[in-house]
Design a protein around this motif. Structure first.
Motif, PDB file in Angstrom:
ATOM      1  N   LEU A 130      39.720  44.040  78.408  1.00 51.76           N
ATOM      2  CA  LEU A 130      39.343  45.441  78.554  1.00 51.76           C
ATOM      3  C   LEU A 130      38.564  45.969  77.358  1.00 51.76           C
ATOM      4  O   LEU A 130      37.666  46.790  77.502  1.00 51.76           O
ATOM      5  N   GLN A 131      38.894  45.511  76.151  1.00 56.59           N
ATOM      6  CA  GLN A 131      38.206  46.027  74.978  1.00 56.59           C
ATOM      7  C   GLN A 131      37.619  44.899  74.148  1.00 56.59           C
ATOM      8  O   GLN A 131      37.907  43.722  74.362  1.00 56.59           O
ATOM      9  N   GLU A 132      36.786  45.287  73.182  1.00 56.84           N
ATOM     10  CA  GLU A 132      35.994  44.308  72.437  1.00 56.84           C
ATOM     11  C   GLU A 132      36.849  43.422  71.547  1.00 56.84           C
ATOM     12  O   GLU A 132      36.637  42.214  71.468  1.00 56.84           O
ATOM     13  N   LYS A 133      37.833  44.003  70.857  1.00 54.30           N
ATOM     14  CA  LYS A 133      38.642  43.246  69.917  1.00 54.30           C
ATOM     15  C   LYS A 133      40.070  43.102  70.434  1.00 54.30           C
ATOM     16  O   LYS A 133      40.549  43.941  71.193  1.00 54.30           O
ATOM     17  N   PRO A 134      40.770  42.050  70.009  1.00 52.94           N
ATOM     18  CA  PRO A 134      42.169  41.883  70.426  1.00 52.94           C
ATOM     19  C   PRO A 134      43.024  43.063  69.971  1.00 52.94           C
ATOM     20  O   PRO A 134      42.774  43.675  68.936  1.00 52.94           O
ATOM     21  N   LEU A 135      44.041  43.355  70.756  1.00 55.51           N
ATOM     22  CA  LEU A 135      44.944  44.450  70.417  1.00 55.51           C
ATOM     23  C   LEU A 135      45.862  44.068  69.262  1.00 55.51           C
ATOM     24  O   LEU A 135      46.293  42.920  69.152  1.00 55.51           O
ATOM     25  N   SER A 136      46.175  45.047  68.440  1.00 60.91           N
ATOM     26  CA  SER A 136      47.233  44.851  67.455  1.00 60.91           C
ATOM     27  C   SER A 136      48.571  45.278  68.057  1.00 60.91           C
ATOM     28  O   SER A 136      49.584  44.593  67.890  1.00 60.91           O
ATOM     29  N   VAL A 137      48.565  46.395  68.781  1.00 59.02           N
ATOM     30  CA  VAL A 137      49.771  46.884  69.454  1.00 59.02           C
ATOM     31  C   VAL A 137      49.382  47.382  70.839  1.00 59.02           C
ATOM     32  O   VAL A 137      48.399  48.113  70.986  1.00 59.02           O
ATOM     33  N   PHE A 138      50.135  46.982  71.845  1.00 57.84           N
ATOM     34  CA  PHE A 138      49.871  47.475  73.194  1.00 57.84           C
ATOM     35  C   PHE A 138      50.134  48.980  73.220  1.00 57.84           C
ATOM     36  O   PHE A 138      51.213  49.439  72.833  1.00 57.84           O
TER      37      PHE A 138
END
Length: 414
Positions: A229-237
């Motif tokens: 969904l977004q460009e960078k990996p999530l740090s926290v959902f």
């Protein structure tokens, strides 16, 4: 019967249609159109002569590639959609330019009433939404007829056009027009605030449900794919997203998500609990290792009875195999730590040590004694990364737990 797919290039029209003319009423249902409508479609528009034995174009699935959307009076585009838009059941518009907001909405919301599948794939939206239309929700909802047949919606933007990330419609427009969407895939929609676009969509579903007497029977997603969904990996959902998902209570059978590297185990458990009785396919990605690694105790005591396919992707996603005691009907398990896979976008998988070392640690952390009573009779496929190691002790334990295993080994590189 297998379907036949044809691709029309601008200069190949005569050669291709002559070939079609040799077959009366060919069983074709898919066509890819490049440089759309630069070739003549007058033969389709004059049914009286019909020199190619095509009273109607036999295609139901259209892939529009490098298309320039313009609907003008007496043009081939306008004639085509008016004459044959009702026959289109599957439509993919990709790598195309949308110049007219009104024309775009007219094609999707009016001229293709029998759509079942729609994929808007990395298009350039050079148009702007009229302010008066955005301010008047009554005008939006009454402009076109509701289309109940569309079940599968995919939307992907591209990071190359970050200045044109604004889609030329509101979520409420899409949801009001297509209330029976079951499968939703969103890719590359978020550039700043994590999952902001998804939160807007979920909030729109919540509001529309509240305003409808049968709201709980509509917008019941069964498949939700938001891993990219977004460009960078999530740090926290995002907790806002999690709260919306819990409140809407979708009967999900398929879910692919980036769970975040720092999401707490409690919040990860909430994600699993939401659809524990219905989830059949689960794809999980985690982009890194942190002090609060959410995967260490997966699935946190949640029994996933319906789960048939489980995929892990990311450098620290799968720490051990203890979770197998909570997936009694699993048929397929995939573990991929690095690249050369098709589970997630290539930018999300990064080198972090040796795959061989990670697999060694996975075996070491697995408590095989606690799995002595576990027998997965449905398990047929167990695939791992490109560089893995397994000695005879682990192999014996795996074959005992999975007596009907047909495939055990490395994933094929892509």
């Amino acid at each position: 019967m297998e379907s036949v797919s044809s691709t029309f290039e601008g200069g190949d029209h005569h050669r291709t249609t002559e070939k079609l003319a040799c077959v009366e009423n060919p069983m074709l249902n898919s066509v890819g159109l490049h440089s759309l409508f630069r070739w003549s479609i007058s033969r389709w528009l004059i049914a009286s002569s019909d020199p190619y034995y095509l009273t109607e174009p036999p295609f139901q699935k259209y892939i529009l590639n490098n298309w320039e959307l313009r609907l003008r009076r007496r043009t081939n585009q306008t004639k085509f959609w008016k004459a044959y838009g009702h026959l289109v059941k599957q439509l993919e518009i990709r790598y195309s330019t949308v110049f007219s907001y009104k024309a775009f909405r007219r094609i999707l919301f009016d001229l293709t009433p029998n759509l079942e599948y729609l994929f808007l794939n990395e298009n350039y939206y050079g148009c702007r939404r009229p302010k008066q239309l955005l301010q008047n929700s009554d005008q939006r909802s009454s402009t076109f007829n509701v289309q109940n047949k569309l079940k599968d919606l995919k939307i992907a933007l591209t990071f190359e056009y970050m200045d044109q990330y604004q889609l030329p419609f509101l979520w409420t427009e899409i949801l009001e027009q297509f209330p029976n969407i079951k499968n939703l895939t969103l890719k590359s929609l978020c550039f700043a605030k994590p999952y902001e676009k998804l939160d807007d969509l979920l909030m729109s579903i919540k509001c529309l449900r509240a305003a409808s007497s049968i709201g709980n029977e509509l917008w019941k997603l069964q498949k939700l794919h938001i891993l990219d969904l977004q460009e960078k990996p999530l740090s926290v959902f995002p907790l806002t997203t999690l709260s919306y998902l819990e409140e809407l209570c979708f009967p999900l059978t398929s879910l692919s998500i980036d769970i975040g590297s720092g999401t707490t185990w409690h919040d990860f458990k909430r994600i699993l609990t939401m659809s524990s009785n219905t989830l059949q396919q689960l794809v999980l990605y985690s982009g890194g290792e942190s002090a609060q690694d959410p995967c260490l105790s997966f699935p946190f005591g949640v029994v996933l009875n319906a789960l048939r396919e489980l995929r892990f992707a990311g450098p620290f996603i799968c720490h051990n195999l203890d979770f197998l005691q909570f997936t009694p009907h699993l048929r397929k398990l995939e573990i991929c730590y690095f690249q050369n896979n098709d589970l997630v976008s290539s930018w999300k998988l990064r080198e972090s040590g040796s795959q061989r070392q990670l697999f060694l640690k996975m075996w070491e952390r697995t408590h095989f004694n606690s799995l002595n009573s576990v027998v997965l009779t449905s398990m047929e496929v167990f695939l791992v990364g490109d560089d893995w190691v397994c000695d005879h002790v682990e192999a014996e334990a795996i074959t005992r737990m999975m007596p009907n295993l047909k495939v055990f080994g490395k994933r094929k590189s892509t």
